[in-house]
Design a protein around this motif. Structure first.
Motif, PDB file in Angstrom:
ATOM      1  N   GLU A   1     -44.781  -5.530 -29.899  1.00  0.00           N
ATOM      2  CA  GLU A   1     -43.849  -6.219 -29.755  1.00  0.00           C
ATOM      3  C   GLU A   1     -43.375  -7.272 -30.729  1.00  0.00           C
TER       4      GLU A   1
ATOM      5  N   LEU B   1     -38.079  -0.813 -37.452  1.00  0.00           N
ATOM      6  CA  LEU B   1     -37.775  -1.015 -36.153  1.00  0.00           C
ATOM      7  C   LEU B   1     -37.946   0.439 -35.306  1.00  0.00           C
TER       8      LEU B   1
ATOM      9  N   GLU C   1     -41.725  -5.063 -33.536  1.00  0.00           N
ATOM     10  CA  GLU C   1     -40.433  -4.970 -33.396  1.00  0.00           C
ATOM     11  C   GLU C   1     -39.642  -6.109 -33.698  1.00  0.00           C
TER      12      GLU C   1
ATOM     13  N   LEU D   1     -40.376   0.559 -32.321  1.00  0.00           N
ATOM     14  CA  LEU D   1     -39.767   0.911 -30.893  1.00  0.00           C
ATOM     15  C   LEU D   1     -40.901   2.290 -30.398  1.00  0.00           C
TER      16      LEU D   1
ATOM     17  N   ARG E   1     -36.932  -6.124 -36.490  1.00  0.00           N
ATOM     18  CA  ARG E   1     -35.277  -6.830 -36.199  1.00  0.00           C
ATOM     19  C   ARG E   1     -34.870  -8.069 -37.214  1.00  0.00           C
TER      20      ARG E   1
ATOM     21  N   SER F   1     -34.813   4.146 -30.023  1.00  0.00           N
ATOM     22  CA  SER F   1     -35.274   4.598 -31.175  1.00  0.00           C
ATOM     23  C   SER F   1     -34.607   5.932 -31.787  1.00  0.00           C
TER      24      SER F   1
END
Length: 125
Positions: free
Chosen positions: A13, A28, A16, A32, A20, A55
């Motif tokens: 996370e 990313l 991610e 994901l 982002r 994804s």
């Protein structure tokens, strides 16, 4: 192994979020995909599906076809179906792998889902 999933999920996370924030669509896509693998193993099928779809959409949009098979890695499941013959009560559970561990885990889940005790098992392989 299960005890490592919360740490793995937190790291995925974080990856991610960093991807982002940086606007790095390839990073990313990879983040994901890794996160999807973790949540899938935690049994969160709808979350895993959402992550796979995002994804794949990213891989297609950025035109990186090399990421498509990677995004699809592990994106399928086996079905473990348990049916009570007398009542026809049926539970269908997802298996990542057709392994002893996976079947035992699914059977433990089925025991929690059935409204009555499972007294015996007859397999049809």
């Amino acid at each position: 192994m299960q005890e490592a999933y919360p740490t793995a999920r937190a790291l995925c996370e974080e990856s991610e979020a960093l991807a982002r924030a940086a606007g790095d669509e390839l990073a990313l896509c990879l983040a994901l995909t890794f996160l999807q693998q973790v949540v899938l193993r935690q049994g969160e099928l709808s979350t895993a599906r959402r992550l796979v779809e995002e994804s794949l959409a990213l891989a297609r949009r950025i035109g990186d076809r090399s990421q498509l098979p990677f995004s699809l890695d592990g994106a399928f499941l086996y079905t473990f179906t348990v049916t009570d013959i007398a009542t026809t009560w049926t539970e269908c559970l997802a298996l990542l792998h057709r392994s002893q561990h996976g079947v035992v885990h699914a059977l433990q889940q089925a025991r929690r889902l059935f409204p009555f005790p499972i007294l015996g098992i007859d397999t049809a392989c």
